[in-house]
Enzyme design. Structure first.
Site, PDB file in Angstrom:
ATOM      1  N   GLN A 165      -8.022  18.679  -5.062  1.00  0.00           N
ATOM      2  CA  GLN A 165      -7.371  17.745  -5.628  1.00  0.00           C
ATOM      3  C   GLN A 165      -7.933  16.415  -5.418  1.00  0.00           C
ATOM      4  OE1 GLN A 165      -4.324  19.163  -1.968  1.00  0.00           O
ATOM      5  NE2 GLN A 165      -3.455  16.904  -2.823  1.00  0.00           N
ATOM      6  N   ARG A 182       1.933  17.149   1.866  1.00  0.00           N
ATOM      7  CA  ARG A 182       2.979  15.995   1.081  1.00  0.00           C
ATOM      8  C   ARG A 182       3.572  14.466   1.764  1.00  0.00           C
ATOM      9  NH1 ARG A 182       7.732  18.549  -2.779  1.00  0.00           N
ATOM     10  NH2 ARG A 182       7.667  16.179  -4.425  1.00  0.00           N
ATOM     11  N   CYS A 183       2.022  14.080   2.498  1.00  0.00           N
ATOM     12  CA  CYS A 183       2.585  12.983   3.476  1.00  0.00           C
ATOM     13  C   CYS A 183       1.526  12.213   3.250  1.00  0.00           C
ATOM     14  CB  CYS A 183       2.658  13.952   4.693  1.00  0.00           C
ATOM     15  SG  CYS A 183       2.696  12.794   6.389  1.00  0.00           S
ATOM     16  N   GLU A 211       5.501  11.679  -1.585  1.00  0.00           N
ATOM     17  CA  GLU A 211       6.255  12.184  -0.716  1.00  0.00           C
ATOM     18  C   GLU A 211       7.147  12.080   0.592  1.00  0.00           C
ATOM     19  OE1 GLU A 211       2.382  11.334   0.688  1.00  0.00           O
ATOM     20  OE2 GLU A 211       3.214   9.775   2.863  1.00  0.00           O
TER      21      GLU A 211
END
Ligand code: CDP
Length: 788
Positions: free
Chosen positions: A222, A372-373, A742
């Site tokens: 990523q 996702r945070c 998120e």
């Protein structure tokens, strides 16, 4: 916000169909495993059956005798080049391959290189490793006791398993609120270890060209630029300089934070390619992925709230033990070892707060990734939304009324929280009231009372979360010293078509579409005429990558500003072509025209051509711009979710009857994509709330190492999400946008738990740790004497 552009141009606010989807749905995507190079070798990894053991010997002779096995690599081989350990993103150290002992079950022990994936798999079965098991530490609380065996014996002088202590806020002022409080509540809240479970596992193809000295790595990362720099810093001594390293992130099948860290497999593949001079492919299988990397959460929190009997909250105190496994390999900004956990004051006007977090080593794989945070925001939201609900129930106040009483008011923004964050904008009551209206809150409460009178169990749960995304202002945010800006480079070709490149990397979020929409908005060039590229460090401008919903707040802003730089130059060219003064020109999406004479106009396409054929004397030719955007603040999206559950007293099954999600991410670029992000995010919030948990037995054996027993929800388990939105633009973002990816994952779990506890509070249930399984609920019902 009404779109300013036509659907053909497709700027902000249009639900443009995703440009990337045709290649995905026709099987034309290029994922790492699609990369096949001539003469490529395949790598497979021998993994430890023990959670803690000394390695007495590794015998590779039987593996090497298998036709097609090219080499077996051990820690001792890598140690010759000082590559057997590597730094983590949190400046801890992690083994690439062990020399003397393993620290968790499924840890990499040796690697087999072979001419096919199947031969490599046969090879790992033939490697004989002699282990001597050591005492195992699984529970982080026990790990911190004085008599616990010290795990990191590699660290000279280390006498315990404590990693770091971090605290924030005013302890004295907070303690005072508790001393003076009319009511206090306290709960132990555990967020278990979970796994991101992306559809695509991790992997890479490493190709070191011995002639050119260039290393090209296609990898599921990523953050390609950061990885390139880390590779150069770690392997510079063996000749890998940054200009000779190219990282390519091709299409990625889901990252969710799990593809930010560097895993040993990547490094082993690179080392293997450098040693053999051949391309080397490493692709994890599903069970390796689920057992060895990409773990999140594992936070043992004790949350306390102080307040008055009238429902006013005054102080918040949270103490946490963070289980990081055997090394701190989280991907948090350097300054914040506990991520942005100090957003835990949430949506409430709390006058005092204090948080403490202690990191602990255990015999588990490295955890703590930001699933996702934005670095521990899910944990923070869970703590505040749970403890808020406990307080409301404790004083007998409706949880909605309690929240409305304590919300930060719209006129208080920008709002400085007790823990130092400056919230940019918000209208929390607006979102909650809309959710209440949509779900029919008052009627549901009446229905609940009637059902309770009949002995039926129905609950309504609220989560009014505040997020913090867009890391981040470089004065506070860096990873390994790299400041957390992001970048955009836009080039307009002579015929008015565009290529734009970014330092971020989409893993399914649709950047090829939304970045094109930002350019369309700013330049009036149709989305169809714009190509967006990300993920190749040889071509993209330097950026810190995509995670923590930072793409829109940071790279999206860079995109708007780069486009505006182009528009400024285009204006000068238009003035030259129209023989008018710049100040006499007006802009509407797609053209400059002379004020009051709309017919005297030049389209952006005409201007583009002139930039290469007829530009004003003294001006550089071409039409392009780059921007490195350092955000002045983070963005604070928010939302209110309401969940309605019915509980089956015979089985303990929790049925989600309704789930209404009202989100606010400021101005929206693509409403359809945002809705998709929220649907996916809600399902990823449902997962830990009801199903997912990685568990270990006392010996450190992973009990959920496959999808047979790690329950990822499918469409069958997922309720029908009802979504809506409010719009409170960010005052500092050039487009008024906030991140959203998120939000739903962060906000949803607390709404579900709150609903279940709401259904059971009258029976004396104050809290349930997630995941809320039927077995857990049924046990409680039995204890309370109401099971059927
Ligand atoms: O960093 P990441 O892409 O995961 O998260 P994000 O910035 O929240 O964006 C997720 C997707 O939603 C991207 O395609 C964004 O462009 C889109 N989005 C949007 O259309 N409008 C917003 N206000 C925020 C995000």
């Amino acid at each position: 916000m009404e779109p300013r552009t036509t659907p053909e141009i497709g700027g902000l606010g249009h639900s443009v169909k995703r440009k990337e989807d045709p290649r995905f749905i026709r099987g034309q995507g290029t994922y790492v495993d699609d990369v096949v190079l001539p003469d490529m070798l395949y790598l497979d990894i021998v993994r430890s059956p023990f959670a803690h053991a000394t390695i007495k010997s590794i015998d590779a002779s039987k593996a090497l005798a298998i036709p097609g096995v090219a080499a077996v690599i051990t820690g001792k081989d890598l140690a010759q080049y000082n590559l057997h350990w590597m730094p983590t993103l949190m400046s801890d150290t992690q083994m690439v391959l062990p020399v003397d002992k393993v620290m968790y079950q499924a840890q990499e022990v040796a690697a087999v290189l072979a001419t096919s994936r199947y031969i490599a798999a046969d090879g790992i079965d033939a490697v004989e490793v002699d282990y001597d098991p050591l005492p195992v530490v699984v529970d982080p609380k026990k790990a911190l006791l004085p008599d616990a065996p010290v795990l990191r014996t590699d660290k000279e002088g280390k006498k315990d398993n404590h990693i770091w202590h971090w605290e924030w806020g005013d302890r004295t002022a907070t303690d005072k609120t508790f001393q003076e409080a009319e009511v206090t509540v306290k709960e132990d809240i555990y967020i278990p270890r979970i796994h991101v479970s992306s559809i695509e596992t991790c992997g890479c193809v490493a190709h070191f060209n011995k002639v050119t000295g260039k290393l090209t790595v296609w990898m599921t990362t990523q953050a390609p630029h950061a990885i390139r720099t880390v590779f150069a810093l770690v392997a510079g001594h063996v000749g890998l300089a940054e200009h000779k390293i190219q990282i390519i992130s091709p299409d990625i099948g889901g990252g969710f934070g799990g593809k930010v860290p560097v895993y040993p497999g990547y490094v082993i593949a690179v080392a293997a390619s450098v040693l053999t001079g051949k391309p080397v492919k490493w692709i994890e299988d599903r069970m390796e992925n689920l057992q060895a990397d990409s773990f999140a959460r594992d936070y043992h929190m004790t949350a306390e709230l102080a307040g008055k009997k009238d429902g006013t909250v005054t102080g918040l105190r949270i103490k946490t033990i963070a289980d990081h496994g055997y090394t701190d390999a989280a991907a948090n900004p350097s300054k914040f070892p506990a991520g942005l956990f100090h957003i835990c004051t949430g949506s409430y006007d709390l006058k005092a707060a204090h948080v403490e977090v202690d990191g602990a080593y255990t015999n588990k794989p490295p955890g703590g990734i930001a699933y996702r945070c934005s670095f521990r925001v899910t944990e923070a939201v869970h703590a505040i939304e749970r403890i808020t609900d406990v307080m409301a129930h404790e004083i007998g106040m409706d949880p909605a009324e309690f929240r409305l009483k304590n919300f930060i008011k719209p006129e208080q923004f920008p709002y400085k929280s007790a823990l130092g964050w400056e919230y940019d904008s918000g209208n929390y009551a607006g979102a909650l009231k809309l959710a209440m209206q949509k779900v029919g809150y008052d009627d549901l409460r009446k229905e609940q009372a009637e059902k309770r009178a009949k002995g039926e169990l129905m609950g309504i749960g609220i989560s009014s979360f505040t997020e913090i995304v867009g890391a981040g202002p470089s004065k506070h945010f860096d990873i390994l010293g790299l400041k957390m800006f992001d970048s955009a480079e836009i080039r307009v070709h002579p015929t008015g078509k565009v290529i734009a490149r970014f330092g971020t990397k989409s893993q399914g979020q649709g950047h090829e579409t939304t970045y094109a929409q930002i350019i369309a908005e700013e330049l009036g060039i149709p989305v169809a005429d714009i190509v967006v590229e990300e993920g190749d460090t040889d071509t993209a401008p330097y950026g810190l990558g995509t995670y923590a919903s930072r793409s829109t707040p940071v790279a999206g802003a860079a995109c708007a500003i780069a486009a505006r730089k182009i528009r400024d130059k285009a204006k000068k060219i238009a003035a030259h072509l129209l023989e008018a003064h710049e100040d006499d020109l007006d802009w509407e999406p797609g053209k400059f025209f002379v004020k009051g004479s709309p017919d005297r106009a030049k389209t952006i396409q005409e201007i583009s051509l002139a930039a290469y054929t007829n530009h004003p004397p003294g001006m550089e030719a071409g039409l392009e711009a780059v921007d490195y955007y350092d955000p002045p603040n983070l963005t604070y999206p928010f939302g209110s979710y309401i969940c309605v559950v019915d509980i089956d007293k015979g089985t303990g099954e929790v049925k989600i009857r309704r789930f209404v999600a009202v989100d606010d991410c400021g101005n929206i670029i693509n409403p359809m994509i945002v809705e998709g992000q929220i649907h996916g995010g809600l399902t990823m919030g449902l997962a830990p709330a009801m199903y997912e948990e990685i568990q270990y037995d006392e010996s450190g054996n992973n009990l959920n190492g496959s999808f047979m027993n790690y329950l990822v929800p499918t469409a069958v388990e997922t309720p029908r999400w009802e979504t809506d939105k409010t719009c409170t633009p960010s005052p500092h973002h050039p487009l008024g946008a906030k991140g959203v990816g998120e939000s739903a994952t962060v906000g949803a779990p607390a709404a579900i738990v709150n609903a279940v506890v709401d259904a059971l509070w009258h029976l004396g249930v104050r809290h349930i740790d997630i995941p809320i399984t039927p077995a857990k609920v049924w046990k409680l019902l039995r204890e309370k004497g109401v099971s059927e």
